[in-house]
Motif scaffolding. Structure first.
Motif, short mmCIF file in Angstrom:
data_model
loop_
_atom_site.label_atom_id
_atom_site.label_comp_id
_atom_site.label_asym_id
_atom_site.label_seq_id
_atom_site.Cartn_x
_atom_site.Cartn_y
_atom_site.Cartn_z
N GLU A 79 -1.39 -4.59 -13.88
CA GLU A 79 -0.43 -3.55 -14.22
C GLU A 79 0.67 -3.47 -13.16
OE1 GLU A 79 -2.65 0.03 -14.68
OE2 GLU A 79 -3.74 -0.68 -16.44
N LEU A 80 1.88 -3.16 -13.60
CA LEU A 80 3.02 -3.10 -12.71
C LEU A 80 3.32 -1.68 -12.22
CD1 LEU A 80 5.51 -5.52 -14.51
CD2 LEU A 80 4.36 -5.90 -12.33
N TRP A 81 2.71 -0.68 -12.84
CA TRP A 81 3.09 0.70 -12.53
C TRP A 81 1.84 1.51 -12.22
CZ3 TRP A 81 8.19 1.15 -12.16
CH2 TRP A 81 8.72 2.43 -11.91
N ASP A 82 1.85 2.22 -11.09
CA ASP A 82 0.73 3.08 -10.73
C ASP A 82 0.63 4.26 -11.70
OD1 ASP A 82 0.17 1.46 -8.60
OD2 ASP A 82 1.18 2.71 -7.12
N ASP A 83 -0.60 4.70 -11.95
CA ASP A 83 -0.84 5.75 -12.94
C ASP A 83 -0.16 7.08 -12.61
OD1 ASP A 83 -2.39 3.90 -14.24
OD2 ASP A 83 -4.32 4.74 -13.59
N ASP A 84 -0.03 7.39 -11.31
CA ASP A 84 0.52 8.68 -10.89
C ASP A 84 1.93 8.56 -10.32
OD1 ASP A 84 -1.93 9.90 -11.51
OD2 ASP A 84 -2.75 9.35 -9.55
N LEU A 85 2.60 7.44 -10.58
CA LEU A 85 3.93 7.20 -10.01
C LEU A 85 5.03 7.67 -10.95
CD1 LEU A 85 5.85 5.84 -7.92
CD2 LEU A 85 5.53 3.71 -9.22
N ILE A 86 6.02 8.37 -10.38
CA ILE A 86 7.27 8.67 -11.08
C ILE A 86 8.41 8.22 -10.19
CG2 ILE A 86 8.67 10.39 -12.26
CD1 ILE A 86 6.32 12.28 -12.28
N VAL A 87 9.32 7.42 -10.73
CA VAL A 87 10.52 7.02 -10.00
C VAL A 87 11.71 7.72 -10.65
CG1 VAL A 87 12.06 5.13 -9.39
CG2 VAL A 87 9.59 4.81 -9.26
#
Length: 205
Positions: free
Chosen positions: A113-121
């Motif tokens: 996966e490229l995106w962490d579950d709790d990440l917001i950019v």
């Protein structure tokens, strides 16, 4: 590649994410207001887009402040209830885009996966006022032969090459069967012109 984003724009965003979003009592809307204020003071640009991980809508659906907010906005409430995704405009952010489906297959055949579950950019709009563009495409180079003739010596072969930037193409005649082999490609990399323009928040900790 290290994009050079300042440490105060990562994780808890200099204390803006003051409490984990996994807690129902966290003032998520207050965090977003503080983020908008901090972003404008840092860059002069409004954060307009949020790219988010898979856990973010669930945190919002279970949040006391968000439930009260959504109960007064039926359009947003219907979006998150019917699709399970964040509604545009929530908390003053124009666009909420789920990116948790992005992945790649590594050399062992395992999906990563490229995106962490709790990440917001959080990022500004793509189009900003003149001289405030915060991103750009950088072009790399690729050696392309001027001709495919046989050269007498190595330096002749080297001098028979041009460096092409960005997109490139060339063709070579084939004999059996008659035809042409066409080579084409592109060398580019999206990058930041303003490293302060992004805010990558880890909202559960």
């Amino acid at each position: 590649i290290d994009a050079g984003i300042p440490a105060t724009h990562l994780n808890q965003i200099n204390g803006v994410i003051a409490q984990s979003w996994a807690l129902a009592s966290t003032d998520i809307l207050g965090h977003l207001r503080n983020l908008i204020q901090f972003a404008v003071q840092e860059t002069g640009m409004m954060p307009e887009t949020a790219l988010y991980g898979i856990n973010v809508p669930r945190y919002v659906q279970n949040n006391d402040f968000a439930i009260s907010y959504l109960s007064r906005n039926l359009t947003m409430n219907d979006k998150i209830v019917n699709t399970g995704e964040m509604p545009d405009g929530f908390g003053g952010i124009k666009r909420w885009i789920p990116v948790y489906t992005s992945f790649f297959e590594d050399d062992t055949g395992t999906n990563q996966e490229l995106w962490d579950d709790d990440l917001i950019v959080f990022m500004p709009g793509i189009t900003q006022p003149d001289k405030m563009d915060w991103w750009a495409f950088y072009e790399g180079s690729f050696p392309v032969p001027r001709t495919l003739d046989v050269q007498r010596e190595p330096m002749g072969a080297i001098k028979n090459v041009d460096m092409q930037y960005g997109t490139f193409a060339y063709a070579q005649a084939s004999v059996s069967p008659p035809g042409a082999e066409v080579y084409h490609g592109d060398t580019f990399l999206p990058g930041l012109r303003n490293e302060k323009s992004l805010f990558a928040a880890d909202v559960a900790y």
